[in-house]
Write a protein that holds these residues in place. Structure first.
Motif, PDB file in Angstrom:
ATOM      1  N   UNK A  17      11.049 -12.767  -6.708  1.00  0.00           N
ATOM      2  CA  UNK A  17      12.180 -12.049  -6.126  1.00  0.00           C
ATOM      3  C   UNK A  17      12.617 -12.716  -4.821  1.00  0.00           C
TER       4      UNK A  17
ATOM      5  N   UNK B 156       6.788  -3.862  -1.367  1.00  0.00           N
ATOM      6  CA  UNK B 156       7.531  -3.161  -0.306  1.00  0.00           C
ATOM      7  C   UNK B 156       8.737  -3.977   0.152  1.00  0.00           C
TER       8      UNK B 156
ATOM      9  N   UNK C 250      12.607  -6.705 -11.281  1.00  0.00           N
ATOM     10  CA  UNK C 250      11.812  -6.655 -10.042  1.00  0.00           C
ATOM     11  C   UNK C 250      11.460  -5.205  -9.704  1.00  0.00           C
TER      12      UNK C 250
ATOM     13  N   UNK D 146      12.964 -12.477  -1.612  1.00  0.00           N
ATOM     14  CA  UNK D 146      12.607 -11.537  -0.557  1.00  0.00           C
ATOM     15  C   UNK D 146      12.231 -12.218   0.741  1.00  0.00           C
TER      16      UNK D 146
ATOM     17  N   UNK E 213      17.152  -1.729  -2.172  1.00  0.00           N
ATOM     18  CA  UNK E 213      18.020  -0.877  -1.352  1.00  0.00           C
ATOM     19  C   UNK E 213      19.248  -1.647  -0.870  1.00  0.00           C
TER      20      UNK E 213
ATOM     21  N   UNK F  93      11.333  -3.567  -2.360  1.00  0.00           N
ATOM     22  CA  UNK F  93      11.970  -2.260  -2.174  1.00  0.00           C
ATOM     23  C   UNK F  93      13.161  -2.395  -1.217  1.00  0.00           C
ATOM     24  N   UNK F  94      12.992  -3.192  -0.181  1.00  0.00           N
ATOM     25  CA  UNK F  94      14.102  -3.453   0.743  1.00  0.00           C
ATOM     26  C   UNK F  94      15.243  -4.151   0.007  1.00  0.00           C
TER      27      UNK F  94
ATOM     28  N   UNK G  93       7.264 -10.080  -9.008  1.00  0.00           N
ATOM     29  CA  UNK G  93       7.714  -9.829  -7.622  1.00  0.00           C
ATOM     30  C   UNK G  93       7.655 -11.107  -6.784  1.00  0.00           C
TER      31      UNK G  93
ATOM     32  N   UNK H 257      11.971 -13.293   4.265  1.00  0.00           N
ATOM     33  CA  UNK H 257      12.527 -12.773   5.507  1.00  0.00           C
ATOM     34  C   UNK H 257      12.856 -11.298   5.489  1.00  0.00           C
ATOM     35  N   UNK H 258      12.691 -10.655   4.334  1.00  0.00           N
ATOM     36  CA  UNK H 258      13.003  -9.218   4.281  1.00  0.00           C
ATOM     37  C   UNK H 258      11.856  -8.393   4.858  1.00  0.00           C
ATOM     38  N   UNK H 259      12.212  -7.333   5.570  1.00  0.00           N
ATOM     39  CA  UNK H 259      11.197  -6.404   6.067  1.00  0.00           C
ATOM     40  C   UNK H 259      10.642  -5.587   4.908  1.00  0.00           C
ATOM     41  N   UNK H 260       9.526  -4.933   5.169  1.00  0.00           N
ATOM     42  CA  UNK H 260       8.992  -4.028   4.162  1.00  0.00           C
ATOM     43  C   UNK H 260       9.655  -2.654   4.308  1.00  0.00           C
ATOM     44  N   UNK H 261       9.702  -1.905   3.214  1.00  0.00           N
ATOM     45  CA  UNK H 261      10.191  -0.520   3.251  1.00  0.00           C
ATOM     46  C   UNK H 261       9.070   0.375   2.766  1.00  0.00           C
ATOM     47  N   UNK H 262       8.761   1.407   3.529  1.00  0.00           N
ATOM     48  CA  UNK H 262       7.676   2.291   3.098  1.00  0.00           C
ATOM     49  C   UNK H 262       8.189   3.618   2.537  1.00  0.00           C
ATOM     50  N   UNK H 263       9.421   3.958   2.825  1.00  0.00           N
ATOM     51  CA  UNK H 263       9.946   5.223   2.310  1.00  0.00           C
ATOM     52  C   UNK H 263      11.426   5.102   2.042  1.00  0.00           C
ATOM     53  N   UNK H 264      11.954   6.073   1.296  1.00  0.00           N
ATOM     54  CA  UNK H 264      13.353   5.996   0.887  1.00  0.00           C
ATOM     55  C   UNK H 264      14.308   6.222   2.062  1.00  0.00           C
ATOM     56  N   UNK H 265      13.914   7.064   2.977  1.00  0.00           N
ATOM     57  CA  UNK H 265      14.799   7.366   4.098  1.00  0.00           C
ATOM     58  C   UNK H 265      14.243   6.784   5.399  1.00  0.00           C
TER      59      UNK H 265
END
Lengths: 489, 95
Positions: free
Chosen positions: B44, A379, A304, B46, A386, A382-383, B41, B48-56
């Motif tokens: 996967x 995206x 993935x 996923x 993490x 990506x969550x 993808x 209900x998961x939120x999106x992530x736009x950056x590592x931090x």
């Protein structure tokens, strides 16, 4: 004594004991570049003449009794994606073939503040897009262990130059494995720091949420020394993070008793070469012997993560590379008559095939109708990636995997097959997706004598832990004493 | 999803790229192959998961709006493919 065989900490020791001068060191490296560059082809721009001049000045000051810094006069090589004031910064692209950076990247300011000597700008895949350095507009770098093979990429020039002793260490960048994979393929140490630890200001942007500057060194001690130099918050990079100044050389400890190592079984399965796998298993057994607690676990994200990586990286690249418009500092198509023609013809003539491929993919996944199907899903993945790493780091201090599924492959064997080239990143991309630090250390060679790399992944801003884990292993196994590049033709 | 010739030309146009005839077929094949792989993808877990736009952590970084001079103007202009009187020269934009 062959000066170019020495690590930087060994050079420092010899300078201190007056066994070596700055001049001797720089002359040795310049001679080595002269000797090996025709075979290895690691440099886009050599700065050997300026380097010798700089060395003379530093030497004079020392001879006059002036005290200089610990790293003054130590040579270094710089990936040609990092802006160096007054020096060409091409990103290995026809687009920036004549671009002379009008300012220094923050990491260069730090290197210059130490008075290190930049001996040249190193080859790479165009705009850091590739895993073999074959997509450079200028030349194809060779692997010093076997000149018919690739050095890996995209920082292949940096890896090959350090491996061939043409520079004692080098800077590179890593968006999906571009430091760790070539380090593994060239038998050197490569560290990609946590996203945000090192400033990206003045580093040509590929995928801004993934790019990070890092180091190539001959051993882990040098890696800690150079990380000390480049790490730190920078107000010019709003994604850089202030974690205070740390001394990473304090992590150079051999005792790893009780260290919890997680071994994700999915990273040892299908697609991983059996000799690479066997070498990693031997390394893991060594860790057990040294008192680490090793446990296998499931981290089912690799496939993935790879798909997600190519969606996100290409999307960001398609936007970042929009700036290359033929107006201010790039190639401009000579026959273009109108503004629209300048944009289109300049970009079409000056971007290489892989760069165009990624711009097209990135534009596609961001375009109306496909945004939700690809970009948004990526995206969300990506969550997921993490979250899975977070869970793993609740149980383990570090995660150990192969750095690359194979050892260095032959030149030309993958360059016409994009999907096959992308699969070479399967072990490294998830680390960038999650913004984690990762280090690759040599852990053996295959039956053809090609080096194999072990990747040690840490939790965010836990560089100390991966450095310690890598150092303990290196001190126990002494790869550099057993194996050397042969420059086989 | 099948990528059509029209689609690839549309995308290339959005990206300000002109494709040669032989490039069109090549990029259709490449894009198709990569998208087939990227479809993973969709499998996967996923929901209900939120999106992530950056590592931090995403947060606003504020600074004072202060003018800082950049004095290496020659350094900037020397890279211009065409210039005139310290300006970047381009063809006429308005007819």
């Amino acid at each position: 004594m062959d000066i170019t065989e020495l690590t930087v900490h060994e050079l420092q020791e010899k300078i201190k004991n007056k066994e070596l001068t700055i001049m001797q060191i720089n002359e040795a490296y310049v001679n080595r570049i002269k000797e090996k560059e025709p075979e290895v082809q690691a440099f886009i721009t050599e700065l050997t003449e300026q380097g010798i001049e700089q060395a003379k000045q530093i030497q004079n000051r020392i001879d006059n009794g002036e005290k200089v810094g610990d790293l003054a006069g130590i040579p270094i090589g710089i990936k040609d994606i990092i802006c160096t004031k007054g020096v060409k910064t091409t990103c290995a692209s026809k687009m920036l073939e004549k671009f002379i950076a009008p300012y220094d990247a923050t990491v260069m300011e730090k290197i210059n503040a130490e008075e290190m000597i930049d001996l040249g700008k190193l080859n790479m895949d165009e705009f850091a897009m590739g895993g073999s350095t074959e997509y450079s507009y200028f030349k194809k770098t060779r692997n010093p262990w076997d000149l018919s093979r690739v050095p890996g990429g995209s920082s292949g020039g940096s890896a090959a130059a350090v491996s061939a002793n043409m520079v004692p260490w080098a800077l590179g960048t890593d968006t999906g494995g571009s430091i760790r994979q070539p380090a593994a393929l060239c038998g050197v140490v490569g560290l990609k720091p946590t996203y945000g630890l090192v400033s990206r200001y003045g580093v040509v942007a590929f995928a801004s949420s993934l790019d990070q500057v890092g180091v190539f060194t001959k051993d882990v001690q040098d890696c800690a020394i150079l990380l000390n130099v480049i790490a730190g918050y920078d107000e010019k990079d709003t994604t850089s993070v202030d974690v205070g100044q740390k001394d990473y050389t304090k992590s150079l400890q051999k005792d790893i008793k009780g260290l919890k190592i997680g071994v994700p079984k999915e990273f040892y399965g299908e697609g991983i070469n059996s000799e690479v796998k066997a070498s990693l298993e031997t390394a893991i057994a060594k860790y057990k012997e040294m008192g680490a607690e090793v446990e296998e676990f499931s981290l089912d994200i690799a496939k993935y993560a790879l798909a997600t990586y190519y969606i996100i990286a290409c999307a960001e690249a398609s936007s970042n590379l929009g700036r290359y418009d033929g107006i201010r500092y790039t190639y401009r198509a000579p026959e273009a008559k109108t503004l629209k023609e300048i944009y289109k013809k300049s970009r079409s003539e000056a971007f290489g095939a892989e760069v165009k491929r990624r711009i097209i993919l990135g534009t596609y996944v961001l375009s109306s109708g496909y945004y939700d199907a690809y970009y948004k899903k990526a995206q969300q993945v990506r969550t997921l990636v993490m979250n899975e790493f977070n869970k793993a780091f609740e149980k383990y201090d570090v995660i150990v995997t192969p750095t690359s599924p194979t050892t260095a492959f032959k030149l030309g064997s993958k360059s016409n097959n994009p999907m096959e080239m992308y699969l070479a990143d399967i072990c490294t991309v998830s680390v960038n997706i999650a913004g984690l630090p990762g280090i690759s250390v040599p852990c053996g060679v295959d039956s053809e004598g090609m080096p194999i790399g072990m990747q040690i992944i840490g939790n965010k801003f836990c560089e100390e832990t991966i450095i310690k884990t890598a150092y303990a292993y290196e001190q126990e196994t002494k790869f550099r004493e057993k194996y050397k590049p042969t420059f086989k033709k | 999803m099948q990528v059509s010739r029209e689609e690839i030309l549309h995308i290339a146009n959005l990206a300000q790229l002109e494709l040669k005839e032989e490039e069109i077929d090549k990029y259709i094949t490449n894009l198709q192959e990569i998208l087939n792989f990227a479809n993973i993808v969709n499998n996967a877990p996923i929901d209900g998961l939120d999106i992530t736009i950056g590592a931090n952590e995403a947060k606003n970084i504020f600074r004072k709006d202060e003018v800082k001079t950049f004095d290496n103007i020659e350094g900037l202009l020397q890279n211009a493919p065409a210039q005139d009187k310290h300006m970047f020269k381009i063809p006429k934009v308005l007819e």
